[in-house]
Design a protein around this motif. Structure first.
Motif, PDB file in Angstrom:
ATOM      1  N   ASP A 223       9.610  -0.679  15.246  1.00 45.45           N
ATOM      2  CA  ASP A 223       9.610  -0.600  16.698  1.00 45.45           C
ATOM      3  C   ASP A 223       9.010  -2.123  16.995  1.00 45.45           C
ATOM      4  N   GLY A 224       9.268  -3.134  16.190  1.00 42.12           N
ATOM      5  CA  GLY A 224       8.953  -4.419  16.898  1.00 42.12           C
ATOM      6  C   GLY A 224       7.664  -4.849  16.585  1.00 42.12           C
ATOM      7  N   GLY A 225       6.957  -4.168  15.689  1.00 45.57           N
ATOM      8  CA  GLY A 225       5.577  -4.518  15.365  1.00 45.57           C
ATOM      9  C   GLY A 225       4.445  -3.713  16.054  1.00 45.57           C
ATOM     10  N   ALA A 226       5.067  -2.535  17.105  1.00 45.98           N
ATOM     11  CA  ALA A 226       4.149  -1.774  17.779  1.00 45.98           C
ATOM     12  C   ALA A 226       3.033  -0.961  16.863  1.00 45.98           C
ATOM     13  N   SER A 227       3.873  -0.294  15.783  1.00 47.73           N
ATOM     14  CA  SER A 227       3.289   0.635  14.682  1.00 47.73           C
ATOM     15  C   SER A 227       3.693   0.179  13.527  1.00 47.73           C
ATOM     16  N   TRP A 228       3.026   0.392  12.342  1.00 48.29           N
ATOM     17  CA  TRP A 228       3.257   0.093  10.982  1.00 48.29           C
ATOM     18  C   TRP A 228       2.981   1.081  10.150  1.00 48.29           C
ATOM     19  N   THR A 229       3.757   1.320   8.968  1.00 50.61           N
ATOM     20  CA  THR A 229       3.718   2.284   7.921  1.00 50.61           C
ATOM     21  C   THR A 229       3.406   1.613   6.508  1.00 50.61           C
ATOM     22  N   SER A 230       2.187   2.015   5.791  1.00 47.17           N
ATOM     23  CA  SER A 230       2.182   1.254   4.552  1.00 47.17           C
ATOM     24  C   SER A 230       3.333   1.908   3.742  1.00 47.17           C
ATOM     25  N   MET A 231       3.692   0.961   2.868  1.00 45.14           N
ATOM     26  CA  MET A 231       4.808   1.392   1.786  1.00 45.14           C
ATOM     27  C   MET A 231       3.879   1.767   0.403  1.00 45.14           C
ATOM     28  N   THR A 232       4.448   2.401  -0.470  1.00 41.17           N
ATOM     29  CA  THR A 232       4.049   2.885  -1.616  1.00 41.17           C
ATOM     30  C   THR A 232       4.422   1.907  -2.621  1.00 41.17           C
ATOM     31  N   LEU A 233       3.492   1.139  -3.266  1.00 43.58           N
ATOM     32  CA  LEU A 233       3.876   0.157  -4.396  1.00 43.58           C
ATOM     33  C   LEU A 233       3.700   0.862  -5.770  1.00 43.58           C
TER      34      LEU A 233
END
Length: 656
Positions: free
Chosen positions: A105-115
């Motif tokens: 959403d253009g930087g409004a919210s973020w989700t951490s990716m699993t590495l």
């Protein structure tokens, strides 16, 4: 890319003095730019943040940027936004583990990716499209790389044995990518990380190895590596831009300069922009080329702000991310504030936009369009123990142009100081003038301004055109002010004896040159439709010409000292101020306040009204700014030692 300095303490090497140029670097003569001071933004807490308290508010700031914290990392070191909605940010969690976060959403919210194997800290990311990205970094002299082909899963890639930390990456497609190490070697892949081959550019500097800070490939054949040589003394390093036209088989040095180059990008086939930082001036330095070979150097807008990353969504619009007022302690960095530099002429000149208003730094920036832009970095928690406490995201959807119109101040040497959303377009601060500057006026669209000297010499900057001057005319009395026509295609100048000089499409409506003045004229104001103007004398007498009329004033009479400034009000009247900040209100002009019984350090020398007429600013000769009504305080030079005194101010037009 900034991670190599933050994490390993190599910022001091990048901030090297720019003292000479050789090779293909062309020195571009530029007027000395007055620094653009800023003040911290207000915060949403009961008290201002201390050095150990970092606060970010989630409302748009003065320059149209929204700052907010983002989870998953204690600091972001890079960001890539392949679309206006999708962004990927990379960094570390403070314990040596890699972090990748995604926003849809253009930087409004973020989700951490699993590495799969989140070891090391990631320093760079490059995403050629919304689902393909390469993220690189490392730790303990071991390089790491992750990629995604679906935007969700991030397997770790196998790199050639002995690959050290990969500090910068550049992908030109979903197959072809390039990455560099700080030691001046790199790797490349043509199958998105399945196999790798060496990218060797150390032979160019075999006797003086290169420390690379950035990499940018424009195509499979054409690319650049930026950085510095490893041979540095206590004050400077040699900055390097290397170019290849055969996919990395051979390299040539384009410019060689004593400012290390932090980042480079090419928005056009041959139009490229690079940024570095100087320890001699303390500020960002930019480089531009229109042929990909010969480069020009320009100083940045501030001697206290550095740039660490660069994004140019068009050949004219560029953004660079960094920090301002950074101070180095023996163990870390203190007192920095995240900033974004903005250029609308391909990197030739820049404005400075504070985007966080707290202790922080911005390491990366990515702008998919000229108005949608996102920067990433970290908050810090004070001196000595100054480690990142939370990652930070700053974003704009209108090119950073939101917020109330700003204002300008001009000094007698032609130094320009721009605040709020007002942009710096140039100055005569480094030019020896025949006579001092006495005033300025802004173009109606806010894209430039004129300055006028006491001999009638006119200096035009930005989109302001030169229409003539009295610089070669013997004047009976010195020029004391000027004003623009409503369409910006002309201007008037007024002399102390009331003489009027019209240029361009400015119509002559009359003058006071033949009137028995009781005091010298101190300035002029033009009616909004250009049908007339009002001249003001030092004893408070107004002289109207054309549609301009005079009416006696009401309110406290500034009899203690002469009138030094005035501005038009929305009622058709005007405000007048004397040197002590006392006011008179003419023709039902609203009273928004003034100084009474307060002794100023320096006299008031100018004033300007807000665009809606709901307030006004006054400025003193030391650059102290005083706002009344809806005139917001956006900054001043009151705490800065000026070379010459401030002589006037002008408001930025609404919508500029």
């Amino acid at each position: 890319m900034r991670a190599i300095f933050r994490r390993r303490g190599r910022a001091a090497a990048l901030l090297a003095a720019f003292s000479l140029t050789v090779g293909g670097l062309l020195m571009a003569a530029q007027p000395a730019a007055a620094s653009r001071p800023r003040v911290p933004l207000s915060v949403s807490t009961a008290s201002a943040p201390t050095r150990t308290q970092a606060v970010v508010h989630s409302a748009s700031n003065l320059d149209g940027w929204t700052a907010s914290t983002a989870g998953g990392a204690n600091a972001f070191y890079g960001i890539s936004c392949p679309t206006t909605s999708i962004c990927y940010a990379i960094g570390g969690d403070g314990t040596g583990q890699s972090v990748i976060s995604k926003s849809t959403d253009g930087g409004a919210s973020w989700t951490s990716m699993t590495l799969t194997t989140p070891a090391g800290t990631l320093d760079s990311i490059s995403c050629p499209d919304a689902t393909h990205c390469l993220a690189t970094g490392g730790g303990n002299n071991v390089g790491y790389a992750f990629h995604t082909v679906d935007g969700s899963t991030w397997p770790q890639l196998s790199l050639p044995a002995g690959t050290s930390e990969l500090d910068a990456a550049s992908c030109i497609s979903d197959l072809s990518c390039f990455a560099t190490t700080i030691e001046g070697t790199g790797v490349q892949t043509a199958d998105f990380g399945a196999t790798w081959s060496p990218l060797d550019y150390t032979t160019t500097w075999a006797s003086n190895p290169l420390s690379s800070y950035g990499i940018y490939f424009q195509s499979a054949q054409v690319g650049w590596v930026t950085g510095r040589t490893t041979s540095c003394d206590s004050t400077s390093c040699t900055g390097i831009i290397q170019k290849t036209t055969d996919g990395g088989a051979t390299w040539s040095v384009t410019p060689e300069a004593s400012v290390p180059i932090a980042a480079l990008t090419c928005p056009g086939v041959a139009d490229c922009v690079a940024v570095g930082n100087s320890s001699s001036t303390g500020g960002m330095v930019s480089f531009t080329t229109s042929d990909g070979a010969n480069w020009s150097e320009q100083p940045g807008p501030s001697t206290t702000a550095q740039a660490w990353d660069l994004s140019c969504p068009s050949v004219t619009v560029c953004f660079a991310a960094g920090d301002e007022n950074e101070i180095y302690s023996p163990t870390d960095y203190v007192d920095s504030t995240g900033v974004v530099f903005r250029s609308t002429n391909g990197g030739v000149s820049w404005s400075l936009e504070q985007v966080t208003g707290t202790l922080s730094y911005l390491n990366g920036v990515s702008c998919p369009t000229t108005v949608v832009c996102t920067a990433a970095g970290g908050l810090v928690n004070g001196p000595v123990t100054n480690t990142a406490t939370s990652s930070i995201i700053a974003s704009t959807t209108n090119g950073g142009e939101a917020g109330p119109p700003g204002y300008y101040m001009v000094a007698s040497d032609g130094g320009i100081f721009a605040f709020g959303s007002a942009h710096f377009y140039g100055s005569t601060g480094g030019v020896r003038l025949v006579q001092p500057v006495v005033g300025m006026t802004v173009t109606p669209d806010g894209g430039g301004y004129w300055m006028v000297a006491s001999d009638g010499g006119v200096f035009a900057f930005g989109d302001a055109h030169f229409y003539g001057s009295t610089g070669g005319v013997r004047l009976a009395q010195p020029i004391v002010g000027m004003a623009s026509t409503p369409d910006g295609r002309g201007y008037w100048m007024v002399a102390a004896d009331g003489g009027i000089f019209s240029f361009g499409d400015a119509r002559f409506h009359g003058s006071a040159a033949n009137l028995p003045l009781s005091a010298p004229i101190i300035g002029m104001r033009v009616l909004p439709d250009g049908s007339g103007y009002i001249l003001m004398s030092a004893d408070g007498t107004a002289y109207g010409f054309g549609s301009g009329t005079y009416e006696a004033c009401s309110g406290p009479a500034p009899t203690a000292a002469p009138i030094t400034a005035f501005a038009l009000s929305p009622t058709g009247g005007y405000w007048m101020a004397n040197y002590a900040g006392n006011m008179s209100f003419c023709r039902q002009s609203p009273d928004y306040g003034y100084f009474s019984g307060v002794k100023l350090f320096q006299p008031v020398v100018g004033m300007a009204a807000t665009q809606d007429g709901g307030g006004y600013w006054m400025v003193a000769s030391d650059g102290g700014v005083f706002g009344f009504g809806d005139a917001r305080f956006l900054g001043s030079t009151g705490g800065i030692r000026l070379w010459r005194p401030i002589v006037g101010m002008a408001a930025e037009p609404a919508g500029a």
